[in-house]
Design a protein around this motif. Structure first.
Motif, PDB file in Angstrom:
ATOM      1  N   ILE B 384      40.186  37.540  46.926  1.00  0.00           N
ATOM      2  CA  ILE B 384      41.536  37.133  46.525  1.00  0.00           C
ATOM      3  C   ILE B 384      41.668  37.375  45.026  1.00  0.00           C
ATOM      4  O   ILE B 384      40.671  37.470  44.305  1.00  0.00           O
ATOM      5  CB  ILE B 384      41.843  35.640  46.814  1.00  0.00           C
ATOM      6  CG1 ILE B 384      40.785  34.730  46.175  1.00  0.00           C
ATOM      7  CG2 ILE B 384      41.962  35.376  48.299  1.00  0.00           C
ATOM      8  CD1 ILE B 384      41.173  33.268  46.204  1.00  0.00           C
ATOM      9  N   SER B 388      46.165  34.329  42.867  1.00  0.00           N
ATOM     10  CA  SER B 388      46.298  33.637  44.151  1.00  0.00           C
ATOM     11  C   SER B 388      45.464  32.367  44.158  1.00  0.00           C
ATOM     12  O   SER B 388      45.888  31.314  44.647  1.00  0.00           O
ATOM     13  CB  SER B 388      45.842  34.528  45.304  1.00  0.00           C
ATOM     14  OG  SER B 388      46.625  35.676  45.389  1.00  0.00           O
ATOM     15  N   VAL B 407      43.400  30.615  52.578  1.00  0.00           N
ATOM     16  CA  VAL B 407      43.693  31.982  52.132  1.00  0.00           C
ATOM     17  C   VAL B 407      44.143  32.832  53.318  1.00  0.00           C
ATOM     18  O   VAL B 407      45.122  33.577  53.242  1.00  0.00           O
ATOM     19  CB  VAL B 407      42.455  32.595  51.442  1.00  0.00           C
ATOM     20  CG1 VAL B 407      42.563  34.109  51.360  1.00  0.00           C
ATOM     21  CG2 VAL B 407      42.299  31.997  50.043  1.00  0.00           C
TER      22      VAL B 407
END
Lengths: 94, 476
Positions: B384, B388, B407
């Motif tokens: 990620i 984020s 996620v």
């Protein structure tokens, strides 16, 4: 004089005692006698003697950290001058 | 440049984390109904006898050992006499001559460098009750739950010369108490209280000026403000040729000022004398050996270890070790993902900010150290983006969710697949022929423009490092 009437008045005030001037003089005389007697004891040489804090032989008397509840609030508050069932109530201090 | 020197000595009252009170078996639990945890001993009934709690002695001695005090093998209790309705016996049982610990010291660091502050003594004593005053019915309401709750009072030497040093000393003392697990260190709830003795004197003068005792300092900020205000006030008095009066002054947090609580003429005369109800306390060497062996790693030692073992900056090592909870959280996270500097960065920024806002502690966080480690690992492995990760952190802190699942659920998995990204890059270059021509003509600054377009096209999920690398190759 080992102790003055002024000192007696001060000690009385700290102990919240309201003494008349006659009583102050009377107690000053009596306390003076007691302190004079202590002075007599002080004539002994005690420089090599450890101060004694208690006449009891025991040392280090302790309990374990355990919670116990032996009294209810009601029982404790029974000795309050005044109570609402939760607090001790006293004349306002601040 | 000021011509005066400030002299500060501090008295700390730390409430000990025992289950029962110091001289009776009533509970010390905070927040019970008024007068529920009360018995004849702690309500001062005639004819009762106090019995010392063994744990209080252990905790007081451990604090003494932790700050290099001399531990007095024999110590005694004394009565401190004064009248107040929340002190039912008319005296506080404390220690005066022969306290349990003497002559210790604490090392602090301020902007002016390291300094050693002396600790004069540590003694054990009981707390008083609480009273609520009502103007309405002209009465005071007394709750004795706190009466007889164990305290240690830690008295410093007048070694501090400014408010910053005073705060550094208090933080060090508080940190050690919390590491020893003998006090919860909560200033708002009053389990860690402080009074400051403050005076000023012209530089070079050896004798101390007349001091004022400042009370009601229930945060480190208040300590700083109250001392700064008091120093100014005393210097003004001296400059105007007036006298500083020895008195107790209350800090007003709203105004940032101090005002007189009681003058010298009302100054207390406590008439201490040895308490005949308590026998002398004589410590056995075997107890001291045991307590010494039980001392945990203390904040300073842990800070040094964080520097050498994890290679943290001195700032990070200090911040992460000042709270025991935080230090343990950090080490648990590092055990799960061995990138100490990265984990320290997350803790020092976003998570510390969160804790400061909520007033919480690291030990209370719903985000476990293992989950934080997972989050940091996902960023480091490119699964990620850092952005984020920052975006989902508030939710992780709030719910304690598993970062990998969150996620996935949010579709934040980063595109690091080169063939997928290559297609996006080709598309962006085809859509912007003019910029491509300009770039080839030498306007290399347009690299950023292309990266931006690709990020937009992939809704921010493209791995920026992979995009940069691929794009550079394509534009060659």
């Amino acid at each position: 004089m080992k102790i003055s009437p002024e000192e007696v008045a001060k000690v009385a005030r700290l102990a919240r005692l309201d003494l008349t001037p006659e009583k102050i003089d009377q107690y000053a005389g009596q306390l003076d006698g007691i302190l004079g007697y202590m002075d007599k004891l002080s004539e002994l040489d005690t420089s090599s003697v450890e101060p004694m804090y208690t006449p009891v032989d025991q040392i280090s008397v302790m309990r374990d950290d355990v919670v116990r509840k032996d009294f209810t609030r009601e029982e404790i508050l029974r000795n309050a001058p005044e109570t609402d069932g939760a607090f001790f109530i006293v004349p306002r201090i601040v | 440049m000021t011509r005066y020197e400030t002299v500060i000595g501090l008295e700390v009252h730390a409430q000990l984390k025992t289950r029962s009170k110091i001289f009776c078996s009533c509970s010390t639990q905070f927040g019970a109904d008024p007068n529920e945890n009360v018995c004849p001993v702690c309500s001062g009934m005639p004819g009762v006898l106090p019995v010392l709690n063994r744990k209080v002695v252990e905790y007081a001695a451990k604090m003494g050992l932790a700050i290099d005090c001399r531990i007095n093998r024999t110590s005694i209790f004394a009565r401190k006499n004064y009248f107040y309705p929340d002190l039912p016996k008319g005296y506080q049982t404390s220690q005066f001559e022969q306290p349990i610990c003497e002559h210790g010291h604490v090392d602090i660091v301020t902007a002016k460098g390291p300094k050693r502050v002396g600790v004069t003594r540590i003694h054990m004593e009981e707390d008083a009750g609480k009273s609520i005053h009502s103007a309405h019915d002209n009465a005071s309401y007394v709750d004795l739950n706190r009466s007889c709750v164990p305290l240690i009072e830690i008295v410093s030497e007048p070694d501090m010369r400014n408010a910053e040093e005073a705060v550094a000393y208090l933080k060090a003392i508080r940190s050690i108490l919390v590491y020893l697990d003998i006090c919860d260190g909560n200033m708002e709830e009053g389990s860690f209280r402080c009074d400051a003795n403050v005076s000023v004197r012209p530089f070079g003068q050896e004798a101390f000026g007349t001091r004022a005792e400042l009370k009601n300092l229930n945060s480190f900020k208040h300590v700083q403000k109250a001392i700064d205000f008091e120093v100014e006030r005393q210097i003004d008095l001296v400059e105007d040729g007036e006298q500083v009066v020895q008195e107790t002054r209350l800090f007003d947090a709203n105004k940032g000022t101090t005002h007189s609580m009681r003058g010298k003429e009302e100054a207390h005369d406590y008439r201490y004398f040895p308490c005949p109800d308590l026998v002398p306390l004589v410590l056995q060497e075997s107890w001291l050996d045991q307590w010494r062996s039980e001392l945990p790693e203390l904040p300073k030692a842990r800070e040094q270890r964080f520097l050498s073992q994890y290679g943290l900056s001195s700032d990070a090592a200090e911040v992460l070790t000042s709270e025991r909870d935080m230090a343990e959280y950090f080490e648990a996270a590092v055990a799960a993902f061995a990138e100490p500097k990265k984990i320290a960065n997350w803790l020092m920024t976003d998570i510390l900010r969160e804790l400061n806002q909520t007033g919480g502690r690291a030990g209370d966080l719903l985000l476990t150290p293992q989950n934080l480690a997972t989050l940091v690992r996902m960023v480091e492995e490119g699964a990620i983006s850092a952005k984020s990760a920052k975006d989902i952190l508030p939710e992780l802190l709030l719910t304690g969710a598993d970062p990998e699942e969150l996620v996935k659920a949010k579709g934040l998995v980063q595109i690091s697949d080169t063939s997928a990204l290559a297609a996006d890059i080709d598309a962006v270059l085809a859509e912007n022929p003019k910029e491509l021509a300009d770039y080839r003509a030498g306007k290399t600054k347009l690299m950023g423009f292309f990266v931006g377009q690709i990020m937009r096209r992939t809704k921010g999920q493209a791995n920026p490092a992979v995009v940069n690398q691929l794009l550079a190759e394509k534009l060659k």
